[in-house]
Design a protein around this motif. Structure first.
Motif, PDB file in Angstrom:
ATOM      1  N   LEU A 353       0.830  -1.205   0.000  1.00  0.00           N
ATOM      2  CA  LEU A 353       0.000   0.000   0.000  1.00  0.00           C
ATOM      3  C   LEU A 353       0.866   1.257   0.000  1.00  0.00           C
ATOM      4  O   LEU A 353       0.651   2.177  -0.806  1.00  0.00           O
ATOM      5  CB  LEU A 353      -0.912  -0.009   1.228  1.00  0.00           C
ATOM      6  CG  LEU A 353      -1.773   1.249   1.435  1.00  0.00           C
ATOM      7  CD1 LEU A 353      -2.772   1.405   0.304  1.00  0.00           C
ATOM      8  CD2 LEU A 353      -2.502   1.193   2.785  1.00  0.00           C
ATOM      9  N   GLY A 354       1.850   1.307   0.912  1.00  0.00           N
ATOM     10  CA  GLY A 354       2.736   2.470   0.972  1.00  0.00           C
ATOM     11  C   GLY A 354       3.540   2.651  -0.294  1.00  0.00           C
ATOM     12  O   GLY A 354       3.746   3.779  -0.759  1.00  0.00           O
ATOM     13  N   THR A 355       3.968   1.539  -0.887  1.00  0.00           N
ATOM     14  CA  THR A 355       4.732   1.619  -2.136  1.00  0.00           C
ATOM     15  C   THR A 355       3.864   2.164  -3.266  1.00  0.00           C
ATOM     16  O   THR A 355       4.315   2.972  -4.086  1.00  0.00           O
ATOM     17  CB  THR A 355       5.281   0.236  -2.513  1.00  0.00           C
ATOM     18  OG1 THR A 355       6.117  -0.252  -1.457  1.00  0.00           O
ATOM     19  CG2 THR A 355       6.099   0.300  -3.799  1.00  0.00           C
ATOM     20  N   ILE A 388       0.477  11.854   3.823  1.00  0.00           N
ATOM     21  CA  ILE A 388       0.079  11.392   5.164  1.00  0.00           C
ATOM     22  C   ILE A 388      -0.025   9.869   5.186  1.00  0.00           C
ATOM     23  O   ILE A 388       0.531   9.199   6.068  1.00  0.00           O
ATOM     24  CB  ILE A 388      -1.262  12.034   5.568  1.00  0.00           C
ATOM     25  CG1 ILE A 388      -1.097  13.545   5.764  1.00  0.00           C
ATOM     26  CG2 ILE A 388      -1.801  11.395   6.847  1.00  0.00           C
ATOM     27  CD1 ILE A 388      -2.400  14.282   5.999  1.00  0.00           C
ATOM     28  N   LEU A 389      -0.738   9.283   4.211  1.00  0.00           N
ATOM     29  CA  LEU A 389      -0.943   7.833   4.181  1.00  0.00           C
ATOM     30  C   LEU A 389       0.357   7.094   3.906  1.00  0.00           C
ATOM     31  O   LEU A 389       0.590   6.004   4.451  1.00  0.00           O
ATOM     32  CB  LEU A 389      -1.987   7.481   3.121  1.00  0.00           C
ATOM     33  CG  LEU A 389      -3.408   7.982   3.403  1.00  0.00           C
ATOM     34  CD1 LEU A 389      -4.337   7.627   2.248  1.00  0.00           C
ATOM     35  CD2 LEU A 389      -3.933   7.409   4.712  1.00  0.00           C
ATOM     36  N   LEU A 394       4.087   3.141   6.174  1.00  0.00           N
ATOM     37  CA  LEU A 394       5.453   2.621   6.264  1.00  0.00           C
ATOM     38  C   LEU A 394       6.038   2.802   7.663  1.00  0.00           C
ATOM     39  O   LEU A 394       6.851   1.984   8.108  1.00  0.00           O
ATOM     40  CB  LEU A 394       6.343   3.287   5.209  1.00  0.00           C
ATOM     41  CG  LEU A 394       5.951   3.002   3.752  1.00  0.00           C
ATOM     42  CD1 LEU A 394       7.056   3.444   2.813  1.00  0.00           C
ATOM     43  CD2 LEU A 394       5.623   1.533   3.520  1.00  0.00           C
ATOM     44  N   SER A 395       5.645   3.850   8.376  1.00  0.00           N
ATOM     45  CA  SER A 395       6.122   4.019   9.754  1.00  0.00           C
ATOM     46  C   SER A 395       5.589   2.899  10.643  1.00  0.00           C
ATOM     47  O   SER A 395       6.308   2.387  11.511  1.00  0.00           O
ATOM     48  CB  SER A 395       5.685   5.380  10.313  1.00  0.00           C
ATOM     49  OG  SER A 395       6.314   6.441   9.615  1.00  0.00           O
ATOM     50  N   TYR A 396       4.333   2.504  10.428  1.00  0.00           N
ATOM     51  CA  TYR A 396       3.773   1.398  11.210  1.00  0.00           C
ATOM     52  C   TYR A 396       4.541   0.108  10.941  1.00  0.00           C
ATOM     53  O   TYR A 396       4.838  -0.653  11.865  1.00  0.00           O
ATOM     54  CB  TYR A 396       2.291   1.219  10.864  1.00  0.00           C
ATOM     55  CG  TYR A 396       1.578   0.234  11.759  1.00  0.00           C
ATOM     56  CD1 TYR A 396       1.019   0.640  12.957  1.00  0.00           C
ATOM     57  CD2 TYR A 396       1.481  -1.109  11.403  1.00  0.00           C
ATOM     58  CE1 TYR A 396       0.362  -0.270  13.791  1.00  0.00           C
ATOM     59  CE2 TYR A 396       0.843  -2.021  12.224  1.00  0.00           C
ATOM     60  CZ  TYR A 396       0.278  -1.593  13.413  1.00  0.00           C
ATOM     61  OH  TYR A 396      -0.345  -2.509  14.228  1.00  0.00           O
ATOM     62  N   VAL A 397       4.896  -0.115   9.675  1.00  0.00           N
ATOM     63  CA  VAL A 397       5.678  -1.308   9.327  1.00  0.00           C
ATOM     64  C   VAL A 397       7.012  -1.301  10.058  1.00  0.00           C
ATOM     65  O   VAL A 397       7.443  -2.325  10.621  1.00  0.00           O
ATOM     66  CB  VAL A 397       5.899  -1.388   7.801  1.00  0.00           C
ATOM     67  CG1 VAL A 397       6.902  -2.492   7.455  1.00  0.00           C
ATOM     68  CG2 VAL A 397       4.583  -1.658   7.080  1.00  0.00           C
TER      69      VAL A 397
END
Length: 452
Positions: A353-355, A388-389, A394-397
């Motif tokens: 998702l982040g990618t 933001i997303l 990626l920070s959560y990962v």
């Protein structure tokens, strides 16, 4: 401190302040660039020099990692942390006096003091990745997530102070220019445009560097208390570790409780000798590849094109995306404190998702100065939401991987820090020639008039 909850609050607070010192100096230097650049001979080539210096500073984490690998126990980790925080405090303080000083090198004026002190700051921050994280093994697992919140604050706090300072604040004023060089604006042959004018800052760059030095001093005091305060010592799960041996033996006895809820490689055998042996080598490689990838994207690849992706939508969109992205990092860490999903499948989903969101940001940066919806309010809103997303996912990962590796022992966190720096290095080496050598990206107008 006699109450357990009070001790917990104290330790959480100290963990945040300790984590804050990990990258506050370099993050602060980056946000101060609009104020520094007009006053030094390097001009806007300075960001390129900084990128190279930061990657050269990876000699610090390389040395620490090799020492842990080939001379385990020979490196006094506590002494190293004291040394690098003290060095960061001194270098930030000296920048306040010498950042504008120039020296003639090969007949050309150079900001030698700024470059040398920046290298020391980069060495401090890079080395923190392989020393601060392993130190957190001495505390209960929940404090690692708090540490990551502090690491996020290390980017947020300088950005907020820079906003108060007024760095990069632009006022768009009407500018009338005669057409065809006739100089006859009264004849109606004039071009009416908005022209960007940067406003003077509310306080100097010197004061900002002294602030960074004070933040490093706070980090030093926090580490001192984490290391010596009796209330913190009573919360340590085990006595001082010896190369992670106690943690490994203890974790092996409880690893059934520590397995991820959803393990996509559950049937693969044999388990590895990595850490507690809870994961197969395939899973270990999977985790570290994701760790390197998300750090490459979030630390170097996308930040190197943030101005290109946002400025075409206007200066407000740029500042809003930068500030809210900085808020998103500690917010993701805060969420992870209460909702910690260790599923490797979910980790892969968030990475994809982040990618995908990062790919959209990169595509818009490549189209600069005329990306999609450039003259539409929705274009700016979508870009701010994308940043933001992107940072949230990626920070959560990164936090979840840190929590997983924390359970695998001290050496796993050393390798975690090393892979973080490796990913950032590969991202920087990829983007530096694209941005600074080949010039594949074109900057938009801060007043959003590039495509009118």
């Amino acid at each position: 401190f006699t109450d357990g909850s009070t001790m917990s609050v104290l330790t959480h607070t100290l963990a945040v302040l300790f984590g804050m010192g990990s990258w506050v100096s370099i993050n602060g230097l980056w946000v101060e660039l609009p104020l520094i650049v007009p006053q030094i001979p390097e001009g806007w080539y300075l960001p390129s020099y900084l990128s190279v210096l930061i990657q050269m500073a990876n000699v610090g984490p390389l040395f620490v990692t090799l020492m842990h690998r080939f001379r385990p126990g020979a490196l006094n980790e506590t002494a190293v942390i004291y040394a690098i925080i003290a060095l960061g405090t001194a270098a930030s303080f000296l920048l306040g006096f010498f950042w504008k000083e120039t020296v003639v090198v090969a007949g050309v004026p150079r900001s030698l003091a700024l470059l040398v002190l920046t290298f020391f700051l980069a060495a401090v921050d890079c080395t923190s990745s392989v020393t601060f994280l392993p130190f957190m093994m001495r505390l209960q697992p929940q404090y690692l997530t708090t540490y990551f919140i502090g690491e996020g604050v290390s980017g947020l706090l300088p950005a907020l102070v820079a906003l108060v300072q007024g760095v990069g604040v632009v006022h768009c004023v009407n500018s009338t220019q005669p057409l065809n060089g006739s100089g006859n604006a009264s004849a109606g042959a004039a071009d009416h445009r908005l022209q960007a004018r940067y406003q003077p800052s509310n306080f100097s760059a010197e004061a900002f560097f002294f602030f960074l030095s004070a933040m490093m001093l706070v980090c030093l005091l926090a580490f001192l208390l984490l290391n010596l305060h009796p209330a913190v010592a009573r919360e340590q799960p085990v006595p001082r570790y010896s190369n992670g041996t106690k943690e490994r033996s203890r974790a092996r006895r409880t690893r059934a409780e520590q397995r991820p809820m959803m393990d996509p490689f559950r049937r693969q055998k044999p388990r590895s000798s990595f850490g507690t042996g809870s994961y197969s080598w395939t899973q270990v490689v999977y985790i570290f590849v994701i760790l390197a990838w998300v750090n490459a994207l979030s630390n170097t690849v996308l930040p190197s094109v943030q101005s290109y992706s946002c400025l075409p939508y206007g200066n407000n969109a740029y500042h809003l995306s930068a500030t809210l992205a900085a808020v998103s990092n500690p917010l993701a860490c805060f969420v992870a404190m209460f909702v910690s999903i260790r599923s490797l499948v979910f980790m892969g989903f968030l990475t994809v998702l982040g990618t995908g969101i990062g790919s959209y940001i990169m595509f818009m940066a490549a189209l600069s100065p005329c990306p999609l919806l450039v003259n539409d309010t929705s274009g700016a809103a979508v870009m701010v939401l994308a940043w933001i997303l992107f940072i949230l996912s990626l920070s959560y990962v990164k936090v979840i991987i840190g929590v997983i590796l924390r359970d695998e022992g001290h050496s796993a966190l050393v390798w975690c820090g090393a892979v973080v720096q490796l990913g950032s290095l590969l991202g920087a080496l990829t983007m530096f020639p694209l941005v600074s050598v080949y010039g594949l990206f074109s900057s938009g107008d801060p007043c959003g008039t590039s495509c009118l």
